[in-house]
Design an enzyme around this catalytic site. Structure first.
Site, PDB file in Angstrom:
ATOM      1  N   HIS A 124     -42.251  16.672  -8.193  1.00 18.52           N
ATOM      2  CA  HIS A 124     -41.740  16.089  -6.950  1.00 18.52           C
ATOM      3  C   HIS A 124     -40.720  17.031  -6.296  1.00 18.52           C
ATOM      4  O   HIS A 124     -40.859  17.396  -5.125  1.00 18.52           O
ATOM      5  CB  HIS A 124     -41.102  14.729  -7.255  1.00 18.52           C
ATOM      6  CG  HIS A 124     -40.576  14.011  -6.054  1.00 18.52           C
ATOM      7  ND1 HIS A 124     -41.315  13.068  -5.375  1.00 18.52           N
ATOM      8  CD2 HIS A 124     -39.403  14.108  -5.397  1.00 18.52           C
ATOM      9  CE1 HIS A 124     -40.604  12.617  -4.355  1.00 18.52           C
ATOM     10  NE2 HIS A 124     -39.423  13.240  -4.348  1.00 18.52           N
ATOM     11  N   GLU A 125     -39.734  17.439  -7.069  1.00 23.40           N
ATOM     12  CA  GLU A 125     -38.702  18.319  -6.495  1.00 23.40           C
ATOM     13  C   GLU A 125     -39.279  19.689  -6.158  1.00 23.40           C
ATOM     14  O   GLU A 125     -38.830  20.343  -5.215  1.00 23.40           O
ATOM     15  CB  GLU A 125     -37.514  18.429  -7.452  1.00 23.40           C
ATOM     16  CG  GLU A 125     -36.855  17.102  -7.843  1.00 23.40           C
ATOM     17  CD  GLU A 125     -36.475  16.213  -6.668  1.00 23.40           C
ATOM     18  OE1 GLU A 125     -36.289  16.718  -5.549  1.00 23.40           O
ATOM     19  OE2 GLU A 125     -36.407  14.976  -6.876  1.00 23.40           O
TER      20      GLU A 125
ATOM     21  N   HIS B 116     -40.511  19.564  -2.630  1.00 26.48           N
ATOM     22  CA  HIS B 116     -39.417  19.743  -1.664  1.00 26.48           C
ATOM     23  C   HIS B 116     -39.022  21.226  -1.556  1.00 26.48           C
ATOM     24  O   HIS B 116     -38.829  21.765  -0.463  1.00 26.48           O
ATOM     25  CB  HIS B 116     -38.176  18.950  -2.114  1.00 26.48           C
ATOM     26  CG  HIS B 116     -38.252  17.468  -1.844  1.00 26.48           C
ATOM     27  ND1 HIS B 116     -38.456  16.950  -0.589  1.00 26.48           N
ATOM     28  CD2 HIS B 116     -38.115  16.403  -2.673  1.00 26.48           C
ATOM     29  CE1 HIS B 116     -38.440  15.614  -0.651  1.00 26.48           C
ATOM     30  NE2 HIS B 116     -38.250  15.249  -1.906  1.00 26.48           N
TER      31      HIS B 116
ATOM     32  N   GLU C  95     -40.561  14.464   2.367  1.00 29.79           N
ATOM     33  CA  GLU C  95     -41.088  13.614   1.304  1.00 29.79           C
ATOM     34  C   GLU C  95     -42.615  13.755   1.200  1.00 29.79           C
ATOM     35  O   GLU C  95     -43.172  13.608   0.108  1.00 29.79           O
ATOM     36  CB  GLU C  95     -40.688  12.157   1.558  1.00 29.79           C
ATOM     37  CG  GLU C  95     -40.946  11.209   0.416  1.00 29.79           C
ATOM     38  CD  GLU C  95     -39.985  11.366  -0.769  1.00 29.79           C
ATOM     39  OE1 GLU C  95     -39.047  12.189  -0.687  1.00 29.79           O
ATOM     40  OE2 GLU C  95     -40.194  10.675  -1.784  1.00 29.79           O
TER      41      GLU C  95
END
Lengths: 501, 501
Positions: free
Chosen positions: B265-266, B269, B295
Site C-alpha cells: 500500500h505505502e 503512494h 489512494e
C-alpha cells in the site's frame, strides 16, 4: 511577564528549533537517507541555513539582545539569564563579523575543494588539491581578519571552537606534551615488548558488534531511552534536545575497535548533552561549552574508562558472551593489552592513546605556519612528512596516508584540530580531580564501578552545558586552568606499566 | 532571466524546503526518535510550521504571485509554469482564508481532543470524547464558512483533499457503490463458502517479514535506491524529494497481512511521487494531485496487483522461501483465497477489499449530518451502530470498535474519509483504462508481469504530479470523469468467482 528578555527567549527558541531541524537534515542524511536524495537534501540544508542566518543576524535581533542585556546587567554574574544573553550576544556578533561576500565565497570554494580533496586522496595526488588548499587558506586568513584577534590570526579561529584559548597557550602546552611523549614512544618502540593484538582482528559479526556496543554504551551511562545508535561512514554524535541525543558508529567485519571504541567515544559526547540542565532547553546553553571540553568527555569515556583495566574486569564477560568463538579463550589481561597497544601509525583516527596527540601537534604547527604565510600550500607534503618523521619516526608511503587524510582543510576548517588534543588533556585533568575529591573512587574504578565518576562529571561538567567558558569550567572543577601534567603522568604511568619500562 | 516568475520560483523552493524539513521532523518522530524527545520535537515542528505559514501567507508573497500570474497569463493552458503559479496561488488563497484566531483555536482544541479521544477509546467511553467532538465539529463548520462553498459546507472541506469534487457527486457515487456491494456482501455471507485464512495467522518472524516485504515491494516497482522502509505504529508514506520517497510498515509476529499488504500500500503512494517529473522538483507539483488519486495508487498496488491471482503466480515462491515452515505446504491457490477472504468486520483499516468502502460510506454520511447539524455529537454512537447494521449487518461490541476507532475527528479532520473510497474507484477505473489501451496487458498480468501496467501508470498518472486536477487527470487517462462502474464490475466478478456465486 512581558520583558525584553522573554521576547528574546522566544526568538532564541525559534532559532534553536530551526538549527535543530538543520541538525536533523544532516543526521538523517548520514544515517538514513538514500544516497540518491543528496542534491535535494543539500538544497534543503542550504535554505534552512540561510533562514537561520537571516534570523540570527538581523538588526532587530541585535536590538532585542541589547535591550535584554540591559535588563540583566545587574544580575549576579552566575545567573543563567545573564550568561544566556551573553552567549546569544557573542554568537550574534561573530555571525555579523563575516562579510556576506566571504560567507558566499566560503560556501562556493569549500564545495569544490571537498570534491577536489576526495579525488586527490583517492588518487594520492596532492597536486589536484593544492590550488583549492590555497583558496581555503585565503578564506581562513580573511575570516581571521574579519573576526579580529589580539596576537595572531590563528587566535581568531581557535576562539571559534575553544572560547578564550590562545595560540600561545596551546603551543606551550603541546610542546610539553610532545617533550614528554616523544621519548616515551621512542622507548616503547626501541626497548618495549611486542603486544599481540591479533585477537581484535578476527571475524566479528556486525549485528553482534552492534548488540554488544549497546550493552557497553549502557554500562558507561549512555541513556538509550533518550538516544539512538545509528550506522554511518564517519561517526558523530548530535542532539536535538537533551532528551534526544544520538550516537552513530561504523562496524568493521574483521576489526573490533572502530565499532566498540567508536561507540564509547560518541557516547561520551552524547552523555555530556544528555546531562545538560533541563532549564537550558532550546537555548545555546544546552550544548557542550567548547570543542575541547566536548572531546574531553568523549575521550574520557572511550579511553580513561573504556581502555582501563578495571572497566574490563567488570565488562569483559559480556564481550566474551557476544563473541565466544573469538574471545572465549582470550583472557581479560590479553584483551587489555591488545586494546592498549602503542604503535606509530599514519592515520590519525586510528592512532592509539599515546600517539594521537602527536598527530594533532603536527597539524597545529602546519596550520599556524600556513596562516602566517611561513608555509605555502605547495610545500605541505614535505613539511608533513618531515614532522611525521620527527614526531612519530615514520614516513607515509603516499600523501593519501599523509597530508590528504583529513577533510578539515578542504572545508576551510582551521583551528579545530587542536581541540582534539586539548580534549585528551582536559579528560585526564578532570579525571584526576574527581579522584582527588572522591576518596572511594580509585577503588571503585579498579573493579569497574563508574557511578561515582559519572555523578561527579554530571555535577561538575555536564549539567553546566555552555553556561561557563571552558576555562571557567575546568577551573571550577579542578582548581586550575588547562594543564598538561595529569595527561603526561597518566600516559607515562599507564604505558610504562604495560610495556614494562 | 530576472522575471517575477523566477523570483516566485525561488520563494517556492524556499517554502518547499522548509515544508520538507517539517516532513522530516515528522517522519523521524514516527520511525526513529526516542519517545522521550517528543515535547521538544513538537516544539520544533510548531516553530517551523509557523515560519512556513508566515512565509506562505505574507502580503509580499501574494504580490509576487500576482505579478508572476500576469507574466504567464498568456501561456498555453498546459504550460507547467502557468499550472505551477495557479497551484501556488490556490494554496496561498486557501491559507489566507482561515482567520488566525481559528488556526490558533484549532491547534489548541485538537491537541486536547486527541488526548481525550485516546483515553475514550482505551476506556471504550464515548462520553469522555463527546465534548471535544462538539468542538472539533464547530471548528470544521467555521473552517468551511471561512473557506467558502457553493452548495453546502461539506464541499469546502472535501475540496481541500479532492480539488473540484462535490459532496453531491460523492453521494451519488457512493449510493451506487453501496447498492451494488451490499447485496453482493449479503450473498457471500448467506450463501457463500467459508474461506480458511488460518495460514495467514501463524508465527512469522519479523525480520523475515521485512525481508520478503522488501522483495515484494521491489517486484511491484518501488525503487529502494530512492527510498527507505521504516517501522512505525501507524504506517504512512512521505517524500522529501522524488529521489527520497519513504515507506513505513508495521509487523505483527502472528499475522502476515499488515506487514505485507501494508508495505505494498505505502509502496503505491511512494511510487507515485518517485515518478513525478523531475522538472517539478522543489515545487508543490512534485506531489500526488489529490488524496483520492494518491489512494488510487496505493490501492492499485495493494489490491489490484497485490491481491491478484497473476501476481502471486509469479511471486508466491519468494514468499514460500521466506516462510518454508509456514507456507511450504500451502498452495498458491489456497493463499490467494486466504488473502481475499470477505468478512464484515468492525475495524476499517482491517477491512477486506469489498467491505472497505462501506466503512467509508458510513463515515461520509455521518460527517455530512454532523456538519449540517442534522446529527449531534451526542447521538454519534447510535447513528454509527445503526449504519453499521444497515451496511455491514453487524453491531460493534463497544464504541472502541465503533465510532471511536479513527483519530480523524479528534483532529477536526472532516472531508478526508471519502477520498479513501474514491481511491478504490479511481484505481479500477485507471486499471481498466490501461487494459483497454494495452492489448497485451491482460495476458501479461495473468502471469504477474506488471511492467506494462507500471509504464502506463507512470505515463498517465505519476509523472504529472499535481499538474492536473484529479478530474483532468482521470479524464485524460480514461476518457471520462469518476465512475463507480469499473469498481462494481471488478468486485462483482472477482468475488463471485472466489465465492462461487
Amino acid at each position: 511577564m512581558s520583558t525584553h528578555y522573554n521576547t528574546l527567549l522566544e526568538k532564541v527558541h525559534e532559532l534553536n528549533d530551526l538549527q535543530k531541524a538543520i541538525a536533523l537534515l544532516h543526521w538523517d542524511r548520514e544515517a538514513i537517507m538514500p544516497k540518491a536524495g543528496m542534491a535535494e537534501r543539500v538544497q534543503q540544508m542550504t535554505t534552512l541555513t540561510r533562514l537561520a542566518h537571516r534570523m540570527g543576524t538581523s538588526d532587530k535581533f541585535g536590538d532585542l539582545i541589547e535591550r535584554a542585556a540591559e535588563e540583566v546587567a545587574d544580575d549576579d554574574d552566575e545567573s543563567t539569564e545573564k550568561r544566556l544573553v551573553a552567549e546569544v550576544k557573542w554568537q550574534y556578533e561573530q555571525a555579523r563579523r563575516l562579510s556576506p561576500e566571504l560567507v558566499k565565497r566560503r560556501a562556493e570554494v569549500t564545495g569544490k575543494a571537498n570534491g577536489a580533496w576526495q579525488e586527490a586522496r583517492a588518487k594520492a595526488d596532492f597536486a589536484l588539491f593544492e590550488p583549492y588548499l590555497e583558496q581555503t587558506i585565503d578564506i581562513a586568513r580573511e575570516s581571521a581578519e574579519q573576526y579580529g584577534y589580539d596576537q595572531q590570526p590563528y587566535d581568531a579561529l581557535l576562539n571559534l571552537f575553544e572560547r578564550g584559548m590562545t595560540t600561545d597557550t596551546v603551543r606551550k602546552t603541546f610542546a610539553a606534551v610532545s617533550d614528554a611523549t616523544v621519548p616515551l614512544l621512542q622507548a616503547i618502540v626501541s626497548d618495549g615488548k611486542q603486544i599481540d593484538d591479533s585477537v581484535l582482528h578476527q571475524a566479528f559479526a556486525v549485528e553482534s558488534q552492534k548488540a554488544v556496543a549497546r550493552t557497553i554504551a549502557t554500562a558507561v551511562g549512555y541513556d538509550f531511552e533518550r538516544g539512538y545508535l545509528g550506522t554511518v561512514v564517519h561517526p558523530f554524535a548530535t542532539s536535538f534536545s537533551r532528551n534526544d541525543c544520538r550516537i552513530t558508529s561504523r562496524w568493521y567485519p574483521d576489526f573490533l575497535n572502530p565499532g566498540l571504541f567508536g561507540t564509547l567515544h560518541e557516547s561520551g559526547h552524547a552523555i555530556y548533552e544528555q546531562g545538560t540542565d533541563a532549564a537550558f532547553s532550546r537555548t545555546p546553553l544546552a550544548r557542550g561549552t567548547s570543542s575541547g571540553i566536548h572531546e574531553s568527555q568523549s575521550r574520557l569515556f572511550e579511553n580513561l574508562i573504556g581502555r582501563s583495566y578495571g572497566f574490563w574486569q567488570a565488562n569483559y564477560s559480556a564481550l566474551q558472551a557476544a563473541f565466544p568463538a573469538q574471545l572465549g579463550s582470550v583472557t581479560c589481561d590479553q584483551f587489555y593489552l591488545a586494546i592498549n597497544k602503542v604503535q606509530p601509525s599514519f592515520i590519525r583516527v586510528e592512532a592509539d592513546e599515546l600517539t594521537y596527540n602527536l598527530h594533532i601537534i603536527l597539524r597545529f604547527e602546519l596550520e599556524i605556519a600556513l596562516l602566517n604565510g611561513d608555509l605555502q600550500a605547495h610545500d605541505v607534503p614535505t613539511a608533513w612528512n618531515d614532522k611525521m618523521q620527527q614526531l612519530l619516526g615514520i614516513t607515509p608511503p603516499s600523501d593519501a596516508q599523509g597530508c590528504l587524510q583529513d577533510m578539515h582543510w578542504s572545508a576551510a576548517m582551521f583551528g579545530y584540530f587542536p581541540t582534539y588534543a586539548l580534549g585528551n588533556l582536559y579528560a585526564v585533568q578532570l579525571y584526576d580531580a574527581a579522584l582527588a575529591q572522591l576518596p572511594a573512587l580509585k577503588s571503585e574504578l579498579e573493579y569497574g564501578e563508574i557511578g561515582g565518576l559519572f555523578s561527579w562529571l554530571h555535577e561538575n561538567v555536564h549539567r553546566h552545558g555552555k553556561k561557563y567558558t571552558p576555562d571557567e569550567l575546568v577551573t571550577r572543577a579542578t582548581g586550575q586552568s588547562l594543564t598538561h601534567e595529569p595527561f603526561v603522568a597518566y600516559v607515562t604511568k599507564k604505558f610504562s606499566q604495560i610495556y614494562g619500562l
